[in-house]
Design a protein around this motif. Structure first.
Motif, mmCIF file in Angstrom:
data_model
loop_
_atom_site.group_PDB
_atom_site.id
_atom_site.type_symbol
_atom_site.label_atom_id
_atom_site.label_comp_id
_atom_site.label_asym_id
_atom_site.label_seq_id
_atom_site.Cartn_x
_atom_site.Cartn_y
_atom_site.Cartn_z
ATOM 1 N N VAL A 132 0.269 -0.929 -0.006
ATOM 2 C CA VAL A 132 -0.225 0.385 -0.070
ATOM 3 C C VAL A 132 1.398 1.203 0.017
ATOM 4 O O VAL A 132 0.416 2.223 -0.127
ATOM 5 C CB VAL A 132 -1.016 0.474 1.322
ATOM 6 N N SER A 191 -2.643 -2.795 5.143
ATOM 7 C CA SER A 191 -1.595 -3.932 4.353
ATOM 8 C C SER A 191 -2.322 -4.760 4.756
ATOM 9 O O SER A 191 -2.928 -6.391 4.137
ATOM 10 C CB SER A 191 -0.440 -3.918 3.695
ATOM 11 N N VAL A 228 -5.837 -5.760 3.966
ATOM 12 C CA VAL A 228 -6.252 -5.795 2.867
ATOM 13 C C VAL A 228 -5.972 -7.758 2.445
ATOM 14 O O VAL A 228 -7.084 -7.962 1.622
ATOM 15 C CB VAL A 228 -5.611 -4.890 1.205
ATOM 16 N N TYR A 258 -9.322 -1.204 -2.397
ATOM 17 C CA TYR A 258 -8.132 0.388 -2.630
ATOM 18 C C TYR A 258 -7.127 0.402 -3.473
ATOM 19 O O TYR A 258 -6.552 1.323 -3.879
ATOM 20 C CB TYR A 258 -7.822 -0.168 -1.072
ATOM 21 N N ALA A 307 -4.833 -1.331 -3.830
ATOM 22 C CA ALA A 307 -3.541 -1.831 -3.372
ATOM 23 C C ALA A 307 -3.218 -3.037 -4.532
ATOM 24 O O ALA A 307 -3.467 -3.202 -5.468
ATOM 25 C CB ALA A 307 -3.517 -2.619 -2.627
#
Length: 494
Positions: free
Chosen positions: A234, A251, A254, A386, A388
């Motif tokens: 991230v 992170s 996620v 997101y 990422a």
């Protein structure tokens, strides 16, 4: 005739066989394994500089020297080294009878490996992975049971057959040094050796497990496996957690969301249907019989931690049949490593830039390994939360990710009778049937290459033997009885 009613008409005399095997283990095999355990011959996945270190070459050389010292009549041995590949030990034993001109001689292929898993932590204070110790009939140390003993037991079983003058077919041995890394070198060697393997009619694999130490156990199936690194990024560098949290997505969070696509965190059930297969009725029936024999030991033999109320942590089910099927025919996810997370003593108030997990996805026996790896990569990487950066890098060579499982072919009556009779003679109990949750890539390769071959897959990894973990041990008495059983099956081959 079913194996349960087979007569005890084995070709080798137990009164001669048992002392022979016991002496072999006491005077020759155990000392060799003590030396072997002391050598940290880690598999290439865990030692990238294995060639420079020379430890794999050393255990192969030691095993070869030991085999040659036995001077078994008709046995020839080679150490094969293809360029940039891990070495393979290959031996051949002539048949005691010739076959008619133009006929293909049946061949028994015996398999094992000499490479090892890494040390792992948590060994008992008086034990260690490279410090062999015999305690209460168990030889402790990394690799003895998984499965450095195989080459020594196999040659000793052949010696025992010859000592009684029994007939036997042609025998070849294939001992690799890449198994714990997924056997990625093995297909190349198999292709090179194909003209020399002959017509394989029986495979004896000594790299499996046992439900208990009270009977001979035949492995009926093996799971496949996909391993690899899942990484979520991230940031390019860490930032103060007070400054970045609530603004920068974690992170770790996620990564949890990505894993939720794969696994139900509450039950451990793997969600994608592509990673499941229908369990054959025969395997369900065998699991029920094994569960009756093993009872609560199916789960009680594990080193459980104490729970919140002082009692032991509980298994995922209280039904032994379901537990056996879970560990043999259903996919499961394990997290075996982590990166990007500092140890507790070094954990400052920093929002970390990435989190990486090492995944181990065990696959049902009928699911193809590479195809599953491709599907897993797509599942984890697509539509990242997101936006990422999410990557999954499977282990192994590109185009050959993952390892497929294996489901044993139907047993030939002669083999079923011979194994059951050997179990009754050397253990005093009938043959047991059990699936294993681990992976032996060779078995699937051999079944594809020799579809008519019978498979005797067995081993010494019984309760608490703990291969890959701390306090791995080889149960010496069980290993003796297994060696005698293998000798009986070799001599019983039609």
């Amino acid at each position: 005739m079913s194996a349960m009613n087979a007569p005890l008409d084995l070709p080798l005399h137990a009164a001669t066989l048992n002392p022979f095997i016991a002496q072999a283990w006491r005077e020759r095999i155990t000392p060799a394994l003590v030396d072997y355990i002391a050598i940290p011959a880690k598999s290439p996945m865990f030692d990238a500089d294995w060639q420079a270190h020379g430890l794999i070459d050393r255990v192969v050389r030691d095993a070869a020297t030991w085999v040659e010292s036995r001077k078994v009549p008709g046995l020839t041995l080679e150490v094969l080294r293809l360029e940039s590949r891990t070495p393979v030990l290959f031996f051949e034993v002539e048949a005691t009878q010739s076959v008619p001109t133009g006929a293909q001689a049946p061949t028994i292929l015996i398999y094992g490996h000499l490479d090892k898993q890494p040390e792992f932590s948590g060994w008992r204070a008086d034990l260690g992975p490279w410090t062999p110790k015999i305690d209460a009939g168990k030889l402790y140390g990394r690799g003895g049971a998984d499965d450095g003993y195989a080459i020594y037991a196999a040659v000793s079983a052949i010696e025992a057959v010859k000592a009684q003058g029994a007939l036997h077919p042609r025998i070849v041995g294939l001992i690799e040094t890449c198994e714990e890394s997924g056997s990625f070198d093995l297909p190349i060697y198999l292709e090179a050796l194909r003209p020399r393997l002959g017509e394989v009619s029986l495979v004896v694999c000594l790299d499996s497990g046992a439900g208990n130490y009270d009977q001979l156990w035949l492995t009926t199936s093996l799971r496949g496996n996909v391993t690899g690194t899942l990484k979520v990024e991230v940031l390019t560098e860490g930032v103060h957690s007070g400054d970045g949290s609530g603004l920068v997505p974690s992170s770790f969070r996620v990564l949890r969301q990505v894993l939720d696509r794969l696994e139900d965190a509450r039950s451990g059930h793997l969600l994608p249907g592509a990673f499941h297969c229908e369990i054959p009725v025969e395997r369900i029936d065998q699991a029920k019989v094994a569960a009756q024999a093993l009872g609560e030991s199916v789960w009680k033999n594990y080193p459980w931690a104490c729970g919140a109320d002082g009692g032991l942590t509980l298994p995922v089910s209280d039904d032994p049949v379901e537990l056996l099927l879970n560990r043999t025919w259903r996919p499961t996810l394990s997290i075996t490593g982590v990166d990007g997370i500092p140890p507790l003593a070094q954990a400052g108030n920093v929002l970390r830039p990435f989190t990486a997990f090492k995944l181990s996805l065990r696959l049902p026996p009928l699911i193809e390994g590479h195809e599953a790896a491709v599907k897993l990569k797509t599942l984890l990487e697509d539509n990242a939360p997101y936006n990422a950066r999410v990557t999954f890098e499977p282990d192994g060579r590109v185009g050959a990710w993952g390892a497929s499982g294996w489901n044993a072919p139907t047993l030939a009556p002669w083999l079923e009778r011979a194994m059951d009779a050997a179990s009754r003679q050397h253990f005093g109990a009938p043959l047991g049937y059990i699936g294993q949750g681990g992976t032996i890539p060779l078995m699937n390769l051999l079944q594809q290459g020799f579809p008519q071959a019978q498979m005797m897959v067995c081993g010494v990894l019984g309760p608490k033997s703990n291969a890959h973990g701390p306090n791995e041990f080889l149960h010496l008495d069980y290993a003796e009885r297994l060696t005698a059983s293998v000798a009986q099956v070799i001599a019983a081959h039609p």
